[in-house]
Enzyme design. Structure first.
Site, mmCIF file in Angstrom:
data_model
loop_
_atom_site.group_PDB
_atom_site.id
_atom_site.type_symbol
_atom_site.label_atom_id
_atom_site.label_comp_id
_atom_site.label_asym_id
_atom_site.label_seq_id
_atom_site.Cartn_x
_atom_site.Cartn_y
_atom_site.Cartn_z
ATOM 1 N N TYR A 77 3.476 -9.628 -9.398
ATOM 2 C CA TYR A 77 4.183 -8.922 -8.121
ATOM 3 C C TYR A 77 4.893 -7.812 -8.602
ATOM 4 C CZ TYR A 77 6.707 -8.476 -3.754
ATOM 5 O OH TYR A 77 7.324 -7.964 -2.566
HETATM 6 N N1 LIG Z 1 10.098 -10.534 2.983
HETATM 7 C C1 LIG Z 1 10.681 -10.065 1.828
HETATM 8 O O1 LIG Z 1 11.588 -10.929 1.244
HETATM 9 C C2 LIG Z 1 10.406 -8.847 1.062
HETATM 10 C C3 LIG Z 1 11.012 -8.255 0.023
HETATM 11 C C4 LIG Z 1 10.802 -7.156 -0.580
HETATM 12 C C5 LIG Z 1 9.681 -6.419 -0.070
HETATM 13 N N2 LIG Z 1 8.964 -6.926 0.645
HETATM 14 C C6 LIG Z 1 7.507 -6.275 1.170
HETATM 15 O O2 LIG Z 1 7.468 -6.010 2.482
HETATM 16 C C7 LIG Z 1 6.305 -5.611 3.007
HETATM 17 C C8 LIG Z 1 5.899 -6.515 4.035
HETATM 18 O O3 LIG Z 1 6.307 -7.876 3.801
HETATM 19 P P1 LIG Z 1 6.745 -8.826 4.959
HETATM 20 O O4 LIG Z 1 8.171 -9.415 4.551
HETATM 21 O O5 LIG Z 1 6.914 -8.170 6.358
HETATM 22 O O6 LIG Z 1 5.559 -9.842 4.819
HETATM 23 P P2 LIG Z 1 4.622 -10.680 6.056
HETATM 24 O O7 LIG Z 1 5.574 -11.122 7.149
HETATM 25 O O8 LIG Z 1 4.014 -11.564 4.913
HETATM 26 O O9 LIG Z 1 3.732 -9.514 6.369
HETATM 27 C C9 LIG Z 1 2.687 -8.987 5.276
HETATM 28 C C10 LIG Z 1 1.804 -8.209 6.076
HETATM 29 O O10 LIG Z 1 0.666 -7.647 5.058
HETATM 30 C C11 LIG Z 1 -0.391 -8.023 5.688
HETATM 31 N N3 LIG Z 1 -1.346 -8.201 4.662
HETATM 32 C C12 LIG Z 1 -1.174 -8.757 3.472
HETATM 33 N N4 LIG Z 1 -2.115 -8.888 2.661
HETATM 34 C C13 LIG Z 1 -3.130 -8.216 3.417
HETATM 35 C C14 LIG Z 1 -4.713 -7.939 3.368
HETATM 36 N N5 LIG Z 1 -5.102 -8.372 1.956
HETATM 37 N N6 LIG Z 1 -5.214 -7.455 4.142
HETATM 38 C C15 LIG Z 1 -4.635 -6.763 5.049
HETATM 39 N N7 LIG Z 1 -3.262 -7.081 5.540
HETATM 40 C C16 LIG Z 1 -2.766 -7.774 4.632
HETATM 41 C C17 LIG Z 1 -0.087 -9.128 6.450
HETATM 42 O O11 LIG Z 1 -1.362 -9.317 7.112
HETATM 43 P P3 LIG Z 1 -1.950 -10.747 8.029
HETATM 44 O O12 LIG Z 1 -0.605 -11.649 8.077
HETATM 45 O O13 LIG Z 1 -2.317 -10.275 9.237
HETATM 46 O O14 LIG Z 1 -2.912 -11.189 7.011
HETATM 47 C C18 LIG Z 1 0.904 -8.938 7.232
HETATM 48 O O15 LIG Z 1 1.003 -7.970 8.290
HETATM 49 C C19 LIG Z 1 5.350 -6.261 1.568
HETATM 50 O O16 LIG Z 1 4.991 -5.324 0.812
HETATM 51 C C20 LIG Z 1 6.379 -6.976 0.858
HETATM 52 O O17 LIG Z 1 5.703 -7.093 -0.617
HETATM 53 C C21 LIG Z 1 9.152 -8.021 1.623
#
Ligand SMILES: NC(=O)c1ccc[n+]([C@@H]2O[C@H](COP(=O)([O-])OP(=O)(O)OC[C@H]3O[C@@H](n4cnc5c(N)ncnc54)[C@H](OP(=O)(O)O)[C@@H]3O)[C@@H](O)[C@H]2O)c1
Length: 249
Positions: free
Chosen positions: A155
Protein backbone atom coordinates in the site's frame (compact mmCIF):
# COMPACT_ATOMS: atom_id res chain seq x y z
CA UNK A 1 -16.15 28.64 -3.96
CA UNK A 2 -18.76 28.18 -6.65
CA UNK A 3 -18.51 25.24 -9.04
CA UNK A 4 -21.58 26.26 -11.04
CA UNK A 5 -21.31 25.02 -14.64
CA UNK A 6 -18.39 22.76 -13.69
CA UNK A 7 -18.38 18.99 -14.23
CA UNK A 8 -16.61 16.95 -11.57
CA UNK A 9 -15.79 13.23 -11.89
CA UNK A 10 -15.06 11.51 -8.56
CA UNK A 11 -13.90 7.92 -8.16
CA UNK A 12 -14.71 6.25 -4.87
CA UNK A 13 -17.78 8.48 -4.65
CA UNK A 14 -19.80 5.84 -2.83
CA UNK A 15 -18.05 6.12 0.51
CA UNK A 16 -15.99 8.17 2.95
CA UNK A 17 -13.88 10.99 1.49
CA UNK A 18 -15.29 10.61 -2.04
CA UNK A 19 -18.91 10.63 -0.84
CA UNK A 20 -18.45 13.79 1.24
CA UNK A 21 -16.57 15.43 -1.65
CA UNK A 22 -19.44 14.65 -4.03
CA UNK A 23 -21.96 16.30 -1.71
CA UNK A 24 -19.70 19.34 -1.20
CA UNK A 25 -19.28 19.82 -4.98
CA UNK A 26 -23.04 19.38 -5.47
CA UNK A 27 -23.66 22.06 -2.81
CA UNK A 28 -21.44 24.40 -4.82
CA UNK A 29 -23.54 23.90 -7.96
CA UNK A 30 -21.40 21.34 -9.83
CA UNK A 31 -22.61 18.55 -12.06
CA UNK A 32 -21.09 15.51 -10.38
CA UNK A 33 -20.37 11.99 -11.62
CA UNK A 34 -19.72 9.47 -8.86
CA UNK A 35 -18.03 6.13 -9.42
CA UNK A 36 -18.14 3.10 -7.11
CA UNK A 37 -19.26 -0.52 -6.81
CA UNK A 38 -21.59 -0.55 -3.82
CA UNK A 39 -24.97 0.32 -5.31
CA UNK A 40 -26.70 0.88 -1.96
CA UNK A 41 -24.06 3.38 -0.90
CA UNK A 42 -23.99 5.05 -4.34
CA UNK A 43 -27.76 5.53 -4.15
CA UNK A 44 -27.48 7.11 -0.70
CA UNK A 45 -24.78 9.53 -1.85
CA UNK A 46 -26.79 10.40 -4.97
CA UNK A 47 -29.81 11.22 -2.79
CA UNK A 48 -27.65 13.41 -0.54
CA UNK A 49 -26.21 15.26 -3.58
CA UNK A 50 -29.70 15.78 -5.01
CA UNK A 51 -30.90 17.17 -1.66
CA UNK A 52 -28.06 19.68 -1.67
CA UNK A 53 -27.70 20.42 -5.38
CA UNK A 54 -28.14 18.54 -8.64
CA UNK A 55 -28.79 14.82 -9.06
CA UNK A 56 -25.42 13.24 -9.91
CA UNK A 57 -24.58 10.75 -12.62
CA UNK A 58 -24.00 7.41 -10.90
CA UNK A 59 -21.54 5.03 -12.56
CA UNK A 60 -21.09 1.54 -11.21
CA UNK A 61 -17.62 0.42 -12.19
CA UNK A 62 -14.69 -1.76 -11.17
CA UNK A 63 -11.49 0.25 -11.38
CA UNK A 64 -9.28 -2.76 -12.02
CA UNK A 65 -11.13 -3.13 -15.33
CA UNK A 66 -9.73 -1.11 -18.25
CA UNK A 67 -13.08 -1.43 -20.06
CA UNK A 68 -14.97 -0.06 -17.06
CA UNK A 69 -12.61 2.92 -16.93
CA UNK A 70 -13.26 3.69 -20.61
CA UNK A 71 -16.99 3.49 -19.90
CA UNK A 72 -16.67 5.91 -16.94
CA UNK A 73 -15.26 8.62 -19.19
CA UNK A 74 -17.65 7.89 -22.07
CA UNK A 75 -20.72 8.04 -19.81
CA UNK A 76 -19.58 11.24 -18.11
CA UNK A 77 -18.87 13.06 -21.38
CA UNK A 78 -22.07 11.75 -22.97
CA UNK A 79 -24.12 13.10 -20.07
CA UNK A 80 -22.34 16.40 -19.31
CA UNK A 81 -20.44 17.09 -22.59
CA UNK A 82 -17.23 18.08 -20.76
CA UNK A 83 -15.10 17.47 -17.66
CA UNK A 84 -13.57 20.24 -15.51
CA UNK A 85 -12.27 18.33 -12.48
CA UNK A 86 -11.12 14.73 -11.98
CA UNK A 87 -10.81 13.53 -8.38
CA UNK A 88 -8.88 10.24 -8.32
CA UNK A 89 -9.94 9.22 -4.84
CA UNK A 90 -10.75 5.48 -4.92
CA UNK A 91 -8.25 3.26 -3.21
CA UNK A 92 -7.87 0.34 -0.88
CA UNK A 93 -5.29 -1.51 1.20
CA UNK A 94 -4.59 -5.18 1.60
CA UNK A 95 -1.96 -6.82 3.79
CA UNK A 96 0.89 -8.89 2.37
CA UNK A 97 4.44 -9.51 3.56
CA UNK A 98 7.63 -10.81 1.98
CA UNK A 99 7.97 -13.78 4.32
CA UNK A 100 4.29 -14.78 4.23
CA UNK A 101 4.57 -14.88 0.43
CA UNK A 102 1.64 -12.49 -0.09
CA UNK A 103 3.40 -9.23 -0.93
CA UNK A 104 3.34 -9.72 -4.71
CA UNK A 105 -0.40 -10.42 -4.87
CA UNK A 106 -1.03 -7.41 -2.63
CA UNK A 107 1.22 -5.27 -4.84
CA UNK A 108 -0.50 -6.34 -8.08
CA UNK A 109 -3.99 -5.76 -6.68
CA UNK A 110 -3.23 -2.32 -5.25
CA UNK A 111 -1.11 -1.06 -8.14
CA UNK A 112 -4.03 -1.92 -10.43
CA UNK A 113 -6.57 0.22 -8.53
CA UNK A 114 -4.50 2.76 -6.58
CA UNK A 115 -2.15 3.61 -9.47
CA UNK A 116 -2.98 2.04 -12.86
CA UNK A 117 -6.61 3.17 -12.83
CA UNK A 118 -5.44 6.70 -12.01
CA UNK A 119 -3.00 6.68 -14.93
CA UNK A 120 -5.63 5.34 -17.32
CA UNK A 121 -8.30 7.79 -16.16
CA UNK A 122 -5.85 10.67 -16.39
CA UNK A 123 -4.95 9.63 -19.94
CA UNK A 124 -8.59 9.48 -21.01
CA UNK A 125 -9.75 12.60 -19.17
CA UNK A 126 -6.75 14.84 -19.95
CA UNK A 127 -7.94 15.85 -23.46
CA UNK A 128 -11.20 17.07 -21.90
CA UNK A 129 -9.31 18.96 -19.17
CA UNK A 130 -7.11 20.62 -21.78
CA UNK A 131 -10.27 22.00 -23.39
CA UNK A 132 -11.69 23.29 -20.08
CA UNK A 133 -8.32 24.26 -18.48
CA UNK A 134 -9.40 21.96 -15.69
CA UNK A 135 -7.51 20.13 -13.00
CA UNK A 136 -6.93 16.85 -11.19
CA UNK A 137 -6.76 16.04 -7.47
CA UNK A 138 -5.24 12.67 -6.52
CA UNK A 139 -5.89 11.26 -3.05
CA UNK A 140 -2.72 9.70 -1.75
CA UNK A 141 -1.74 9.05 1.88
CA UNK A 142 1.02 9.71 4.38
CA UNK A 143 1.73 6.03 3.68
CA UNK A 144 3.38 7.31 0.48
CA UNK A 145 5.95 9.16 2.60
CA UNK A 146 6.44 6.90 5.59
CA UNK A 147 6.43 3.11 5.87
CA UNK A 148 3.43 2.69 8.12
CA UNK A 149 3.91 -0.99 8.88
CA UNK A 150 5.47 -4.03 7.25
CA UNK A 151 2.13 -5.70 6.60
CA UNK A 152 0.95 -2.84 4.39
CA UNK A 153 4.21 -2.15 2.57
CA UNK A 154 2.65 -2.63 -0.87
CA UNK A 155 0.00 0.00 0.00
CA UNK A 156 2.86 2.35 0.90
CA UNK A 157 4.54 1.58 -2.43
CA UNK A 158 1.32 2.26 -4.35
CA UNK A 159 0.83 5.65 -2.69
CA UNK A 160 4.49 6.60 -3.23
CA UNK A 161 4.04 5.73 -6.92
CA UNK A 162 0.88 7.83 -7.03
CA UNK A 163 2.77 10.82 -5.56
CA UNK A 164 5.39 10.62 -8.28
CA UNK A 165 2.72 10.23 -10.95
CA UNK A 166 1.05 13.39 -9.63
CA UNK A 167 4.30 15.34 -10.07
CA UNK A 168 5.01 13.89 -13.52
CA UNK A 169 1.48 14.53 -14.74
CA UNK A 170 1.61 18.07 -13.35
CA UNK A 171 4.81 18.75 -15.25
CA UNK A 172 3.51 17.39 -18.55
CA UNK A 173 0.04 18.94 -18.36
CA UNK A 174 1.21 22.35 -17.13
CA UNK A 175 2.06 23.21 -20.74
CA UNK A 176 -1.66 22.75 -21.52
CA UNK A 177 -2.87 24.81 -18.57
CA UNK A 178 -4.02 21.78 -16.55
CA UNK A 179 -3.09 21.55 -12.87
CA UNK A 180 -2.50 18.27 -11.01
CA UNK A 181 -2.18 18.05 -7.22
CA UNK A 182 -2.25 15.47 -4.48
CA UNK A 183 -3.59 15.27 -0.95
CA UNK A 184 -2.07 12.96 1.62
CA UNK A 185 -4.31 12.30 4.58
CA UNK A 186 -3.32 10.60 7.79
CA UNK A 187 -6.02 8.49 9.44
CA UNK A 188 -9.54 9.58 8.48
CA UNK A 189 -12.79 8.37 10.03
CA UNK A 190 -14.37 6.50 7.08
CA UNK A 191 -15.41 2.93 6.25
CA UNK A 192 -11.86 2.36 4.90
CA UNK A 193 -10.76 0.17 7.80
CA UNK A 194 -13.87 -2.06 7.60
CA UNK A 195 -13.78 -2.15 3.80
CA UNK A 196 -10.13 -3.23 3.87
CA UNK A 197 -10.57 -5.58 6.86
CA UNK A 198 -7.87 -3.67 8.76
CA UNK A 199 -8.24 -4.71 12.39
CA UNK A 200 -8.12 -1.19 13.86
CA UNK A 201 -10.43 1.81 14.12
CA UNK A 202 -9.48 5.25 12.81
CA UNK A 203 -10.05 6.65 16.31
CA UNK A 204 -7.49 4.24 17.76
CA UNK A 205 -4.91 5.72 15.37
CA UNK A 206 -5.11 9.12 17.08
CA UNK A 207 -2.16 7.90 19.18
CA UNK A 208 0.11 8.00 16.10
CA UNK A 209 -0.57 11.68 15.41
CA UNK A 210 1.03 14.72 17.05
CA UNK A 211 -2.34 16.39 17.63
CA UNK A 212 -3.74 13.15 19.09
CA UNK A 213 -6.75 13.28 16.82
CA UNK A 214 -7.81 11.87 13.47
CA UNK A 215 -9.52 13.70 10.63
CA UNK A 216 -13.06 13.41 9.33
CA UNK A 217 -13.81 13.24 5.63
CA UNK A 218 -15.07 16.87 5.62
CA UNK A 219 -11.53 18.13 6.32
CA UNK A 220 -10.18 16.30 3.27
CA UNK A 221 -13.15 17.27 1.07
CA UNK A 222 -12.61 20.96 1.91
CA UNK A 223 -9.01 20.67 0.77
CA UNK A 224 -10.08 18.91 -2.45
CA UNK A 225 -12.51 21.71 -3.28
CA UNK A 226 -9.87 24.34 -2.54
CA UNK A 227 -7.28 22.69 -4.83
CA UNK A 228 -9.91 22.22 -7.56
CA UNK A 229 -10.92 25.88 -7.39
CA UNK A 230 -9.40 28.95 -9.03
CA UNK A 231 -8.14 30.00 -5.58
CA UNK A 232 -5.42 27.41 -6.16
CA UNK A 233 -4.61 28.62 -9.67
CA UNK A 234 -0.90 28.85 -8.85
CA UNK A 235 -0.66 25.39 -7.31
CA UNK A 236 0.39 22.37 -9.34
CA UNK A 237 2.54 19.31 -8.63
CA UNK A 238 2.00 19.84 -4.90
CA UNK A 239 1.06 17.36 -2.24
CA UNK A 240 -0.96 18.68 0.67
CA UNK A 241 -0.52 16.67 3.85
CA UNK A 242 -3.48 16.66 6.26
CA UNK A 243 -2.41 14.23 8.95
CA UNK A 244 -2.72 15.89 12.35
CA UNK A 245 1.06 15.93 12.48
CA UNK A 246 1.41 12.19 11.90
CA UNK A 247 4.56 12.62 9.85
CA UNK A 248 6.19 14.58 12.66
CA UNK A 249 6.44 11.66 15.05
N1 LIG B 1 -9.44 6.61 5.66
C1 LIG B 1 -8.14 6.82 5.86
O1 LIG B 1 -7.64 6.72 6.99
C2 LIG B 1 -7.25 7.20 4.71
C3 LIG B 1 -5.97 7.71 5.01
C4 LIG B 1 -5.13 8.06 3.98
C5 LIG B 1 -5.54 7.93 2.65
N2 LIG B 1 -6.78 7.44 2.38
C6 LIG B 1 -7.15 7.31 0.97
O2 LIG B 1 -8.33 8.03 0.74
C7 LIG B 1 -9.04 7.45 -0.36
C8 LIG B 1 -10.51 7.28 0.01
O3 LIG B 1 -10.58 6.39 1.11
P1 LIG B 1 -11.75 6.42 2.20
O4 LIG B 1 -11.11 6.59 3.52
O5 LIG B 1 -12.84 7.30 1.79
O6 LIG B 1 -12.17 4.87 2.12
P2 LIG B 1 -13.54 4.11 1.80
O7 LIG B 1 -14.63 4.68 2.63
O8 LIG B 1 -13.21 2.66 1.91
O9 LIG B 1 -13.81 4.48 0.27
C9 LIG B 1 -13.05 3.93 -0.76
C10 LIG B 1 -13.75 4.16 -2.06
O10 LIG B 1 -12.97 3.58 -3.13
C11 LIG B 1 -13.82 2.76 -3.91
N3 LIG B 1 -13.07 1.63 -4.46
C12 LIG B 1 -12.12 0.89 -3.84
N4 LIG B 1 -11.69 -0.08 -4.65
C13 LIG B 1 -12.38 0.04 -5.82
C14 LIG B 1 -12.40 -0.68 -7.04
N5 LIG B 1 -11.61 -1.75 -7.24
N6 LIG B 1 -13.25 -0.29 -8.01
C15 LIG B 1 -14.07 0.78 -7.82
N7 LIG B 1 -14.09 1.49 -6.69
C16 LIG B 1 -13.26 1.14 -5.70
C17 LIG B 1 -14.89 2.28 -2.96
O11 LIG B 1 -16.03 1.89 -3.71
P3 LIG B 1 -17.12 0.79 -3.17
O12 LIG B 1 -17.16 0.91 -1.68
O13 LIG B 1 -18.37 1.21 -3.83
O14 LIG B 1 -16.61 -0.53 -3.60
C18 LIG B 1 -15.12 3.51 -2.10
O15 LIG B 1 -16.01 4.40 -2.74
C19 LIG B 1 -8.32 6.15 -0.70
O16 LIG B 1 -7.50 6.35 -1.83
C20 LIG B 1 -7.46 5.88 0.53
O17 LIG B 1 -6.29 5.16 0.21
C21 LIG B 1 -7.64 7.07 3.37
Amino acid sequence: MSFANKVVLITGGSSGIGATTAVFFAKEGADVAIVGRNQTKLKKVAEECAKNGKTPLVITAELSSADDIKRIVEETVEKFKKIDVLVNNAGFAVAGCILDGKVLDAYDAMMSVNVRSVIQLTTLVAPHLVKTKGNIVNISSIAGKKVTGAAYMAYNVSKAALDHFTRGAALELSASGVRVNGISPGPVKTDFFDNCAIPVTADALSTITALKRVSDSEEIANLILYLASDKAKGITGSDFVCDNGGLLI
